[in-house]
Motif scaffolding. Structure first.
Motif, PDB file in Angstrom:
ATOM      1  N   LEU A  84     -14.605   7.898   8.286  1.00  0.00           N
ATOM      2  CA  LEU A  84     -14.198   7.806   6.883  1.00  0.00           C
ATOM      3  C   LEU A  84     -14.012   9.209   6.322  1.00  0.00           C
ATOM      4  CD1 LEU A  84     -13.941   5.447   4.819  1.00  0.00           C
ATOM      5  CD2 LEU A  84     -16.134   6.207   3.926  1.00  0.00           C
ATOM      6  N   ASN A  85     -12.846   9.462   5.745  1.00  0.00           N
ATOM      7  CA  ASN A  85     -12.666  10.761   5.091  1.00  0.00           C
ATOM      8  C   ASN A  85     -11.731  10.601   3.897  1.00  0.00           C
ATOM      9  OD1 ASN A  85     -10.015  10.753   6.186  1.00  0.00           O
ATOM     10  ND2 ASN A  85     -10.828  11.627   8.095  1.00  0.00           N
ATOM     11  N   ASP A  86     -11.510  11.703   3.169  1.00  0.00           N
ATOM     12  CA  ASP A  86     -10.684  11.624   1.958  1.00  0.00           C
ATOM     13  C   ASP A  86      -9.295  11.088   2.284  1.00  0.00           C
ATOM     14  OD1 ASP A  86     -12.705  12.563   0.349  1.00  0.00           O
ATOM     15  OD2 ASP A  86     -12.041  14.653   0.397  1.00  0.00           O
ATOM     16  N   LYS A  87      -8.749  11.554   3.416  1.00  0.00           N
ATOM     17  CA  LYS A  87      -7.392  11.167   3.765  1.00  0.00           C
ATOM     18  C   LYS A  87      -7.312   9.665   4.035  1.00  0.00           C
ATOM     19  CE  LYS A  87      -3.844  12.437   7.124  1.00  0.00           C
ATOM     20  NZ  LYS A  87      -4.028  11.329   8.094  1.00  0.00           N
ATOM     21  N   SER A  88      -8.267   9.148   4.833  1.00  0.00           N
ATOM     22  CA  SER A  88      -8.179   7.713   5.164  1.00  0.00           C
ATOM     23  C   SER A  88      -8.405   6.867   3.913  1.00  0.00           C
ATOM     24  CB  SER A  88      -9.128   7.345   6.300  1.00  0.00           C
ATOM     25  OG  SER A  88     -10.463   7.645   5.984  1.00  0.00           O
ATOM     26  N   LEU A  89      -9.253   7.328   2.987  1.00  0.00           N
ATOM     27  CA  LEU A  89      -9.449   6.551   1.752  1.00  0.00           C
ATOM     28  C   LEU A  89      -8.198   6.565   0.876  1.00  0.00           C
ATOM     29  CD1 LEU A  89     -13.169   7.419   0.969  1.00  0.00           C
ATOM     30  CD2 LEU A  89     -12.259   5.111   1.261  1.00  0.00           C
ATOM     31  N   TRP A  90      -7.518   7.716   0.816  1.00  0.00           N
ATOM     32  CA  TRP A  90      -6.250   7.749   0.056  1.00  0.00           C
ATOM     33  C   TRP A  90      -5.232   6.801   0.677  1.00  0.00           C
ATOM     34  CZ3 TRP A  90      -5.836   8.859  -4.683  1.00  0.00           C
ATOM     35  CH2 TRP A  90      -6.466   9.962  -5.273  1.00  0.00           C
ATOM     36  N   GLU A  91      -5.163   6.810   2.011  1.00  0.00           N
ATOM     37  CA  GLU A  91      -4.214   5.903   2.676  1.00  0.00           C
ATOM     38  C   GLU A  91      -4.550   4.457   2.366  1.00  0.00           C
ATOM     39  OE1 GLU A  91      -4.016   6.839   6.845  1.00  0.00           O
ATOM     40  OE2 GLU A  91      -3.081   8.786   6.425  1.00  0.00           O
ATOM     41  N   MET A  92      -5.851   4.135   2.401  1.00  0.00           N
ATOM     42  CA  MET A  92      -6.264   2.768   2.071  1.00  0.00           C
ATOM     43  C   MET A  92      -5.845   2.413   0.644  1.00  0.00           C
ATOM     44  SD  MET A  92     -10.051   2.689   3.805  1.00  0.00           S
ATOM     45  CE  MET A  92     -10.495   1.018   3.289  1.00  0.00           C
ATOM     46  N   SER A  93      -5.912   3.393  -0.262  1.00  0.00           N
ATOM     47  CA  SER A  93      -5.589   3.110  -1.671  1.00  0.00           C
ATOM     48  C   SER A  93      -4.111   2.799  -1.859  1.00  0.00           C
ATOM     49  CB  SER A  93      -5.967   4.295  -2.553  1.00  0.00           C
ATOM     50  OG  SER A  93      -4.981   5.319  -2.448  1.00  0.00           O
ATOM     51  N   ARG A  94      -3.294   3.089  -0.848  1.00  0.00           N
ATOM     52  CA  ARG A  94      -1.863   2.786  -0.967  1.00  0.00           C
ATOM     53  C   ARG A  94      -1.489   1.528  -0.200  1.00  0.00           C
ATOM     54  NH1 ARG A  94      -1.526   8.799  -0.794  1.00  0.00           N
ATOM     55  NH2 ARG A  94      -1.632   8.633   1.460  1.00  0.00           N
ATOM     56  N   ASN A  95      -2.481   0.866   0.397  1.00  0.00           N
ATOM     57  CA  ASN A  95      -2.193  -0.370   1.139  1.00  0.00           C
ATOM     58  C   ASN A  95      -2.531  -1.580   0.267  1.00  0.00           C
ATOM     59  OD1 ASN A  95      -2.998  -2.730   2.878  1.00  0.00           O
ATOM     60  ND2 ASN A  95      -2.019  -1.411   4.373  1.00  0.00           N
ATOM     61  N   PRO A  96      -1.511  -2.363  -0.116  1.00  0.00           N
ATOM     62  CA  PRO A  96      -1.750  -3.472  -1.055  1.00  0.00           C
ATOM     63  C   PRO A  96      -2.763  -4.504  -0.564  1.00  0.00           C
ATOM     64  CG  PRO A  96       0.609  -3.169  -0.656  1.00  0.00           C
ATOM     65  CD  PRO A  96      -0.099  -2.245   0.270  1.00  0.00           C
ATOM     66  N   VAL A  97      -2.843  -4.713   0.768  1.00  0.00           N
ATOM     67  CA  VAL A  97      -3.791  -5.725   1.264  1.00  0.00           C
ATOM     68  C   VAL A  97      -5.230  -5.248   1.048  1.00  0.00           C
ATOM     69  CG1 VAL A  97      -4.605  -6.909   3.338  1.00  0.00           C
ATOM     70  CG2 VAL A  97      -2.157  -6.710   2.903  1.00  0.00           C
ATOM     71  N   ILE A  98      -5.480  -3.970   1.344  1.00  0.00           N
ATOM     72  CA  ILE A  98      -6.823  -3.410   1.157  1.00  0.00           C
ATOM     73  C   ILE A  98      -7.166  -3.340  -0.325  1.00  0.00           C
ATOM     74  CG2 ILE A  98      -8.167  -1.287   1.398  1.00  0.00           C
ATOM     75  CD1 ILE A  98      -6.964  -0.911   4.139  1.00  0.00           C
ATOM     76  N   VAL A  99      -6.182  -2.905  -1.138  1.00  0.00           N
ATOM     77  CA  VAL A  99      -6.430  -2.789  -2.576  1.00  0.00           C
ATOM     78  C   VAL A  99      -6.772  -4.164  -3.163  1.00  0.00           C
ATOM     79  CG1 VAL A  99      -5.322  -2.249  -4.786  1.00  0.00           C
ATOM     80  CG2 VAL A  99      -5.108  -0.672  -2.861  1.00  0.00           C
ATOM     81  N   GLU A 100      -6.099  -5.194  -2.660  1.00  0.00           N
ATOM     82  CA  GLU A 100      -6.373  -6.561  -3.139  1.00  0.00           C
ATOM     83  C   GLU A 100      -7.805  -6.980  -2.787  1.00  0.00           C
ATOM     84  OE1 GLU A 100      -4.733  -8.594  -4.988  1.00  0.00           O
ATOM     85  OE2 GLU A 100      -6.095 -10.303  -4.681  1.00  0.00           O
TER      86      GLU A 100
END
Ligand code: HEC
Length: 198
Positions: A84-100
């Motif tokens: 887990l790092n800043d980059k992977s969390l930012w990427e997750m924040s742009r994935n609609p399935v994860i954000v949902e």
């Protein structure tokens, strides 16, 4: 007039109409033909209600997009679990399935204090949680700072310790949901409430 080829003995029976001199035998349609027709009707109703009336799954490009987003979400979740790092969390924040998924966790655990708008105190003095949509942070605004604050909580200030309650995956999704209100690279300011009083 030719005889019925299937029953050469019997007198052919014709239907009363004639079009352009063409006459039609008065015979039942074969079962295989009828079942194909009824089957096609049943399939049509099921298909149409699934994709068009109830819109269970989007079709065509949107459906492909959704499938790709899900694959991407699974990959990101695996990456996040391993590293887990800043980059992977930012990427997750742009994935609609994860954000949902993160949004669901947020709705069921965080809105009493941060409100559904995430604006907390800023929106209503009755809410005790700070605004999570502005650029001011008490405990740091980097993705890993948010992750740590949520995991460890700030018990003396009323922010519960979520680590043992939600576990790493759901916390990373909830953080991705909060980050979806932000942009990578935006300013991160220190909340005035934590600056020393003048
Ligand atoms: C019982 C009330 C309450 C609940 C529920 C709650 N929080 Fe908080 N949260 C707070 C308070 C109060 C603070 C401010 C802590 C401080 O002042 O140090 C806070 C701070 C935070 C911060 C840090 C903000 C900053 O400026 O550094 C984040 C991120 C956060 N909460 C996310 C969440 C998430 C995600 C959930 C749900 C899993 C959640 N909170 C549930 C009360 C709550």
């Amino acid at each position: 007039m030719s005889a019925d080829p299937n029953h050469p003995q019997s007198e052919p029976e014709f239907r009363p109409h004639t079009y352009d001199g063409i006459r039609e035998f008065n015979k039942r349609l074969p079962n295989w033909w009828l079942f194909t027709l009824y089957g096609a009707i049943v399939f049509w109703i099921a298909y149409w209600s699934y994709y068009e009336w109830f819109r269970v799954e989007p079709e065509g490009p949107a459906g492909i997009q959704l499938a790709m987003t899900r694959i991407e979400a699974a990959k990101l979740a695996a990456t996040a679990a391993a590293n887990l790092n800043d980059k992977s969390l930012w990427e997750m924040s742009r994935n609609p399935v994860i954000v949902e998924e993160g949004s669901k966790t947020f709705q069921s655990n965080c809105i009493p204090c941060h409100l559904a708008s995430l604006r907390g105190k800023h929106e209503s003095p009755a809410a005790i949680g700070p605004d999570l949509t502005d650029q001011y942070w008490i405990h740091g605004g980097n993705p890993l700072d948010l992750y740590r604050t949520v995991t460890e909580g700030v018990p003396i200030k009323g922010m519960p310790t979520w680590g043992p309650v939600l576990g790493a995956r759901r916390i990373s999704e909830a953080v991705a949901f909060v980050l979806s209100y932000h942009k990578e690279g935006e300013p991160m300011l220190v909340d005035p409430s934590v600056l020393p009083a003048k």
